[in-house]
Write an enzyme that holds these catalytic residues in place. Structure first.
Site, short mmCIF file in Angstrom:
data_model
loop_
_atom_site.label_atom_id
_atom_site.label_comp_id
_atom_site.label_asym_id
_atom_site.label_seq_id
_atom_site.Cartn_x
_atom_site.Cartn_y
_atom_site.Cartn_z
N ASP A 66 16.82 -79.85 -26.85
CA ASP A 66 16.33 -81.10 -26.23
C ASP A 66 14.91 -81.42 -26.68
O ASP A 66 13.99 -81.58 -25.87
CB ASP A 66 16.40 -80.99 -24.70
CG ASP A 66 17.30 -82.05 -24.09
OD1 ASP A 66 18.01 -82.75 -24.84
OD2 ASP A 66 17.31 -82.18 -22.85
N SER A 124 12.13 -78.70 -25.71
CA SER A 124 11.29 -79.86 -25.42
C SER A 124 10.04 -79.85 -26.31
O SER A 124 10.14 -79.95 -27.53
CB SER A 124 10.95 -79.89 -23.92
OG SER A 124 10.42 -81.13 -23.56
N HIS A 136 17.72 -82.46 -18.93
CA HIS A 136 16.66 -81.78 -19.67
C HIS A 136 16.39 -80.38 -19.12
O HIS A 136 16.01 -79.48 -19.85
CB HIS A 136 15.38 -82.63 -19.61
CG HIS A 136 14.35 -82.28 -20.63
ND1 HIS A 136 14.63 -82.17 -21.98
CD2 HIS A 136 13.01 -82.02 -20.52
CE1 HIS A 136 13.54 -81.87 -22.64
NE2 HIS A 136 12.54 -81.76 -21.78
#
Length: 435
Positions: A302, A279, A357
């Site tokens: 991600d 992320s 996620h």
């Protein structure tokens, strides 16, 4: 870790609202039951040939220093201490602040749900490896901290890597800490409360730093871009420290530890170094590749592209592997990733079908099925299957681009998305105008 945290903040507010009703006790019991009724909760053990050890290193007690958890191959052990997954209550408080819920209520819930879990590694276990170890520097996501990706980091260590999981001090972690020198008045007043993590010096006072939310009218890009540059600098400082350790230089650890750092002298293959992150940590990977050529390749799990200034993209010369979940991305994020495409430098992307996620942090293994799906900590895919696909594809990519003499190439087809639970590229349709 949580991107902008909106969903979990909404859930947190609901939990807090419930806690203020007569149903609060039954709510907590229901949450607990959701976990207790699920068998085999816990972070899975690593699957590589080496047992895994871990230890914490803080060099320079201020926020300008270096702080990371190190995962490494260790001597075989029948028993040994495994550290708590959440190191102390201040991290629970940080998660509560990040989710914008009451600390007192959330601490009870978090502690009941997650307080008993352990990291799948032996604390301060003696290092042992038959070969020099390639190195990974790992960067956590927004609202996370150094311990929350132990399934990823321990798996790499079990396959012969030394992994430094950095805890960032840019106020993107839900919580972190440093120390300051005790004042003369404090010394005269007598002992202070016992700190959560014991420093080697009795004259140091623990100070906590919590997540900084955006204020109204603030530019998210400006805040996050400043943070991602600091994060990359912290990754480079961690790498610098590993170079010093490998050279046999003295390690001045601020934290009390039984680990013998001299055993790491001349154990690292410092020609084979990668950056990995999830992320916001994925964005940190890209920024780090731009700032430091010693990173030979990067893996972005991600990735959240918002913090990055696209002007740096042409400066990123190393191969990058994007491993995506099916549920996180949107056209704007994917179009930014596509701007990193290069005819001469390998950029690979795969998507894990049914993943969300939170399929990359450890949370996905630690909640029952209905709680996990309600909190978007679990997707439709089995968490263990998703983690294995991500880890094995990562190992294959690292072998290819670090020139490792391993058997990770058995998973080369995963890099191309060749598995029933994978798709090559992305599931997001892009209009030509957005590319």
């Amino acid at each position: 870790m949580f991107s902008n945290g909106g969903l979990l903040q909404l859930l947190g507010k609901r939990i807090y609202a419930w806690s203020r009703t007569d149903k609060s006790a039954s709510t907590l019991a229901l949450c607990a039951m959701g976990n207790q009724c699920s068998n085999n909760l816990g972070i899975p053990p690593a699957k590589g040939p080496y047992p895994v050890g871990c230890t914490d290193l803080m060099v320079d007690h201020t926020t300008k220093g270096t702080f990371f958890r190190l995962y490494y191959p260790c001597q075989k052990r029948e028993t040994g201490d495994r550290p708590d997954w959440i190191p102390c209550r201040e991290y629970f408080n940080g998660l509560a602040d990040f989710m914008k819920i009451n600390r007192a209520i959330s601490e009870k819930i978090f502690n009941y749900l997650f307080g008993s879990f352990k990291i799948p590694a032996y604390l301060d276990a003696p290092f042992k490896s038959n070969d020099k170890c390639p190195v990974v520097v790992f960067s956590h996501g927004l609202g996370a901290f150094r311990t929350l990706y132990s399934a990823v980091c321990a798996e790499m260590a079990s396959n012969g890597f030394i992994v430094a999981s950095v805890e960032h001090r840019d106020q993107s972690a839900s919580a972190t800490f440093s120390y300051r020198e005790m004042s003369d008045a404090e010394k005269a007043a007598g002992p202070l409360p016992k700190p959560s993590s014991l420093p080697v010096s009795d004259t140091l006072v623990e100070e906590w730093m919590y997540y900084r939310a955006l204020v109204h009218g603030e530019s998210e890009f400006e805040v996050r871009n400043k943070q991602v540059q600091q994060r990359a600098a912290e990754c480079v400082r961690a790498l610098d420290k590993l170079f010093e350790i490998n050279a046999g230089m003295q390690v001045d650890n601020v934290l009390k530890s039984q680990f013998d750092w001299t055993t790491l002298e001349n154990t690292m293959d410092l020609c084979r170094i990668a950056a990995v992150g999830h992320s916001f940590g994925g964005a940190t990977v890209i920024q780090s590749l731009c700032q430091e050529v010693r990173f030979k390749c990067g893996i972005a799990l991600d990735v959240w592209m918002t913090p990055l200034d696209e002007e740096i993209f042409p400066k990123v010369k190393q191969p990058i592997f994007f491993i995506n979940s099916e549920k996180f991305h949107w056209a704007g994020n994917i179009s930014q990733i596509k701007k990193l495409d290069s005819a001469g430098i390998q950029r690979k992307m795969i998507t894990i079908r049914g993943a969300v996620h939170q399929s990359f942090p450890d949370f996905t293994f630690l909640t029952g099925n209905w709680i996990g799906k309600m909190m978007k900590l679990k997707g439709e895919i089995d968490p263990a299957v998703a983690m294995d696909l991500s880890n094995r594809a990562s190992l294959a990519f690292l072998q290819r681009h670090l020139g490792l003499n391993k058997d990770f190439n058995q998973w080369d087809p995963l890099i191309e998305g060749k598995d029933e639970n994978l798709m090559p590229g992305t599931n997001i349709t892009l209009l030509q105008s957005s590319i």
